[in-house]
Design a protein around this motif. Structure first.
Motif: not given
Lengths: 284, 284
Positions: A104-131
């Motif tokens: 079996s396998a499982a994944a959760i979203d990393g800090p400030v990533h994926g469904d941890r974010r509110a609102g519409p999907p953010a551009p990857p460079p922005l997410v990376l910068a926030e991380f």
């Protein structure tokens, strides 16, 4: 095909908080709620869950064989920076583990990533910068939170009848090592770990340096020789610091993102050899 | 099981010299004579041959599937210092290649090793000391001789109907890299090579440094991190020098002889992936 013996339901730890929404329904684990995503493709079942911890929802995906009871091994998958639990290679690794090795396998979203974010999907460079900002300003707390989120997720998943409390493995490169290495160091359940694309460098390097010797399970560690983000000499120092008697460094030419295409298969074989004793995955 | 198409006999080069003894009989290759050893075990046939080159006999062993015609891939196996073509890991690697991947394999004795010696078997430390002396005093000529012996052996073996002129690979660590790396650099037939336990050091380091960039085929390179004979920094410099675009360094803890037990399987999978395109050996 998966034909493993059944087992009693494992213990559960962790608080239960937050009401269920209309899209959620209860599971066998009081800390875990299922969302409306239950897909079956090629014998692999993919389900979307939230784990409730400290008043927050930790969003995750679980992949299991379509049928059968646990305990079976479980590998936790930590995605890299700017990705998510739905990243192609995360889903690919999960499906390979289930399909080829009955893990079996499982994944959760990393800090400030994926469904941890509110609102519409953010551009990857922005997410990376926030991380990067979070890692720089509050890296140790971020690490502690991710370790606790993962442990609550692991407890909740192991209480599911079709997962059970079998052997546990880790797979996570780059950001998946930044938070995954401290997780593997923190819990004796881990029987094997795939780490890499990271070194003794960055804002949490002291935490990483303290935790690396506490990693005692077999480790497979990937290095990209021309990695500009995590230079290979810092990566080698991290590999040297692991407490594991069995640790393998695999270096390939190329930059941070230029991993060769067989990384997932090599990783899955390594994990299966240590978690299943699967003869098709065992390295003799 | 092996089911490959048949092919015409390949070309033959190299002189034919020396009379046949009563224990020898002619083969399909005029440069190759068979000795009285033809064993069949578990579907793997093992035959003892001499290749005649420049007035000398080059003693070797050939492993093939029990039945069927070539062309099939052929992997040349170079043993380490103080060993021989009958070394456990050489025979184990050969049998694995034939049995698991339908790849033929051959080994010849290294300089001053095995059946190249007259008289009764010598103690391994003595053989190693004599090799070290030869390497130090006449390393370039020793290298040239081994390269020529291997090329004559390769030509002769490829002319056999049950080998044929298929893809060619190399496997040889330590002394098997000292002489094997210049061989792989010298002939474009090599489609993959497993090398290691050696570095840019020793009496022939200039020759090795010249030849490494001429190695263009995919390389799997093993490093033992605590190797006292060939320190890992010298080994890394050698790996960096290979001309191959696809080259993988695999490092494990431990001394020169402490390779982990899966080295043969990992090597065989790598060779099969490049020489056969065998789906069971392919790394995706």
């Amino acid at each position: 095909m998966c034909a493993l013996p059944t087992a009693a339901e494992g213990p559960l730890e962790g608080p239960l908080e937050g009401p269920l929404s209309e899209h959620q329904h209860e599971s066998d684990s009081p800390a875990l709620t299922w969302l409306d995503e239950d897909l079956l493709r090629g014998g692999v079942r993919q389900r979307r869950f939230d784990v409730l911890r400290a008043g927050r929802r930790v969003p995750g995906l679980l992949w299991t064989p379509a049928e059968g009871e646990g305990p079976r091994p479980l590998v936790l998958l930590g995605h890299g920076g700017s990705g998510s639990k739905r990243q192609d290679y995360v889903v690919g690794m999960a499906r390979r583990l289930v399909h080829e090795h009955c893990i079996s396998a499982a994944a959760i979203d990393g800090p400030v990533h994926g469904d941890r974010r509110a609102g519409p999907p953010a551009p990857p460079p922005l997410v990376l910068a926030e991380f990067a900002q979070l890692w720089a300003n509050d890296g140790d707390a971020m690490t502690d939170t991710m370790v606790a989120d993962w442990l609550a997720t692991l407890d909740a998943l192991q209480s599911l009848p079709d997962v059970g409390n079998g052997a546990v493995g880790w797979w996570g490169l780059s950001m998946g090592t930044i938070t995954g290495l401290p997780l593997v160091a923190a819990d004796a359940r881990f029987g094997a770990a795939v780490l890499g694309l990271m070194g003794l460098t960055g804002p949490t390097r002291e935490r990483i340096a303290r935790d690396a010797p506490r990693v005692r399970c077999p480790v497979l560690f990937f290095v990209q020789w021309d990695d500009m983000m995590f230079p290979h000499d810092a990566a080698i120092r991290l590999w040297e610091a692991f407490g594991s008697s069995e640790k393998r460094l695999v270096a390939n030419p190329g930059g941070h993102g230029d991993l060769p295409p067989d990384v997932l298969e090599t990783s899955a074989r390594f994990l299966a050899a240590h978690l299943v004793g699967d003869p098709t995955g065992a390295e003799r």
